[in-house]
Design an enzyme around this catalytic site. Structure first.
Site, PDB file in Angstrom:
ATOM      1  CG  ASP A 113      70.074  10.480  78.328  1.00 38.49           C
ATOM      2  OD1 ASP A 113      70.215  11.694  78.115  1.00 38.49           O
ATOM      3  OD2 ASP A 113      70.648   9.605  77.643  1.00 38.49           O
TER       4      ASP A 113
ATOM      5  CG  ASN B 287      64.710  13.325  67.151  1.00 36.29           C
ATOM      6  OD1 ASN B 287      63.932  13.583  68.053  1.00 36.29           O
ATOM      7  ND2 ASN B 287      65.779  12.550  67.314  1.00 36.29           N
TER       8      ASN B 287
ATOM      9  CG  HIS C 153      70.297  13.320  74.839  1.00 35.20           C
ATOM     10  ND1 HIS C 153      70.137  12.031  75.300  1.00 35.20           N
ATOM     11  CD2 HIS C 153      70.083  13.268  73.498  1.00 35.20           C
ATOM     12  CE1 HIS C 153      69.851  11.232  74.275  1.00 35.20           C
ATOM     13  NE2 HIS C 153      69.804  11.959  73.180  1.00 35.20           N
TER      14      HIS C 153
ATOM     15  CD  GLU D 196      67.619  10.846  70.438  1.00 31.64           C
ATOM     16  OE1 GLU D 196      68.751  11.013  70.914  1.00 31.64           O
ATOM     17  OE2 GLU D 196      67.386  10.868  69.208  1.00 31.64           O
TER      18      GLU D 196
ATOM     19  CD  GLU E 204      71.660  14.807  66.477  1.00 29.92           C
ATOM     20  OE1 GLU E 204      72.801  14.880  65.980  1.00 29.92           O
ATOM     21  OE2 GLU E 204      71.395  14.136  67.484  1.00 29.92           O
TER      22      GLU E 204
END
Ligand SMILES: *[C@@H]1O[C@H](CO)[C@@H](O)[C@H](O)[C@H]1NC(C)=O
Ligand SMILES: *[C@@H]1O[C@H](CO)[C@@H](O)[C@H](O)[C@H]1NC(C)=O
Length: 393
Positions: free
Chosen positions: A315, A249, A285, A313, A208
């Site tokens: 979801d 990432n 996300h 990651e 990030e």
């Protein structure tokens, strides 16, 4: 036809869902399926594979699914990882975290390598967990996850070396010269990556680095070292484990825009400078009903540079309470996100940010939202699971 109708009538008496109609993109049949077998108006039940029929837009002469629906009931599908590998991917995986590992029902599914061929520690390899005071390293919890992966024959993603968040205060509030912070990063990344040398498929070395507008995030690393902290961390990681794939990432880089462009420009510069970089992780996300539309295009922009990419990651959360319509849309969204990775050869794998709503980070982070995972809080698969199966098949 009489016999089939009679069978359905008997089933309908015992299984209330059989009377309903599946939503657009919802499941309408497949081996072991006991839910609705007809589709809402304007959609048709299409056999995707023997385990999964889906209500797809359009009309046909019949909206009844095949007889496999009611005939046999095997215990499970082939499994997500089995399907992903059969399709040429390296893995389908899940994040996990140490406190969950006392839940044996949870661990049984996590450890099923037909479902998951890779795991990521959600927290226990982060800086605050591994080097809480300067020069004192703790690997106890990280080792538990690494050993679980080894026992299960699963790949391990390391997460992460350098991130603005979950830093011990000696780092985040330290006042360092550039030379001092360089040593701190080299020692941290070198020691942590070195500890897991040979055990990790890929490391999120830098996590990030950007704000959502594509500017650099202001943190101790950037404020002290400008952008050079990225190459310092990557070089330290390469020296510590030459065989681990080194990733940057981030989130909100899955759609074209300022943040994706900033990441693209960063990795282009790193490649031009000869800095070791193997991949970019797309966190993914997402929110039900608004998954990115240019995801595949963005992935291809990165693989065109010779990098691999991964969904790290995934979801897809919703505003609670969950409804059949939201769960059907979520299935469609999971399918389209996984399909984007399927369509890009160098998208090597997909990791969901824990597989069950029982341990999802979403409810505690986004007030009023949840139900983001493919398994519900009772460890039962949701329509989202079947959306993933459809994309992987
Ligand atoms: C940070 O580095 C960039 C690129 O090398 C440079 O343009 C910029 O002026 C630097 N910023 C500071 C505050 O030194
Ligand atoms: C989990 O099971 C309990 C008990 O059967 C039930 O009340 C609850 O609705 C289930 N949760 C979900 C998300 O289906």
């Amino acid at each position: 036809m009489m016999k089939l109708s009679a069978t359905f009538a008997v089933l309908a008496g015992f299984i209330p869902y059989a009377l309903g109609q599946a939503q657009e993109w919802g499941q309408c049949g497949g081996i072991g399926w006991t839910g609705a077998t007809t589709c809402v108006s304007g959609t048709t039940c299409v056999v995707v594979n023997s385990y999964y029929s889906q209500c797809q837009p359009g009309t046909a002469t019949s909206t009844t699914s095949t007889t496999t629906t009611a005939s046999t009931t095997p215990s499970s599908t082939a499994g997500l990882n089995t399907l992903a590998k059969a399709a040429g991917k390296l893995y389908f995986g899940s994040a996990t975290d140490n406190p969950e590992l006392s839940d044996s029902a949870y661990v049984t599914i996590l450890s099923n390598s037909k479902e998951f061929g890779q795991i990521t520690p959600g927290n226990s390899m982060k800086w605050d967990a591994t080097e809480p005071t300067r020069g004192t390293f703790t690997f106890t919890n990280g080792d538990v996850i690494a050993n679980l992966a080894k026992t299960n024959g699963q790949l391990l993603r390391g997460h992460n070396c350098v991130w603005h968040n979950q830093l011990p205060s000696w780092v985040s509030s330290g006042s360092f010269t550039a030379a001092d912070l360089t040593t701190v990063i080299q020692n941290h990344c070198g020691t942590v990556v070195g500890h897991y040398k040979g055990q990790v498929y890929s490391w999120d070395v830098v996590n990030e680095p950007f704000n959502d507008d594509g500017t650099w995030r202001s943190d101790v690393f950037y404020n002290t070292l400008n952008t050079t902290y990225v190459s310092i961390a990557l070089q330290a990681a390469r020296a510590a484990d030459p065989n681990a794939k080194l990733y940057i990432n981030d989130y909100n880089i899955e759609n074209s825009g300022a943040k994706a462009t900033a990441m693209l420009n960063l990795v282009k510069q790193l490649i031009a400078d000869g800095v070791p970089i193997d991949g970019v992780g797309f966190q993914c996300h997402f929110i039900v009903g608004s998954v990115p539309t240019s995801f595949q295009t963005v992935l291809e922009q990165f693989t065109a540079l010779g990098l691999e990419v991964a969904i790290t990651e995934l979801d897809i959360r919703m505003t609670l309470p969950e409804t059949d319509a939201l769960l059907a849309q979520q299935a469609k969204d999971y399918q389209s996100v996984v399909q984007a990775c399927m369509n890009v050869e160098k998208c090597v794998g997909i990791t969901i940010w824990d597989y069950t709503d029982k341990y999802s980070w979403v409810p505690s982070t986004f007030s009023g939202q949840g139900a983001a995972c493919p398994w519900d809080s009772n460890l039962t698969i949701k329509p989202a699971y079947n959306g993933i199966v459809a994309a992987l098949s």
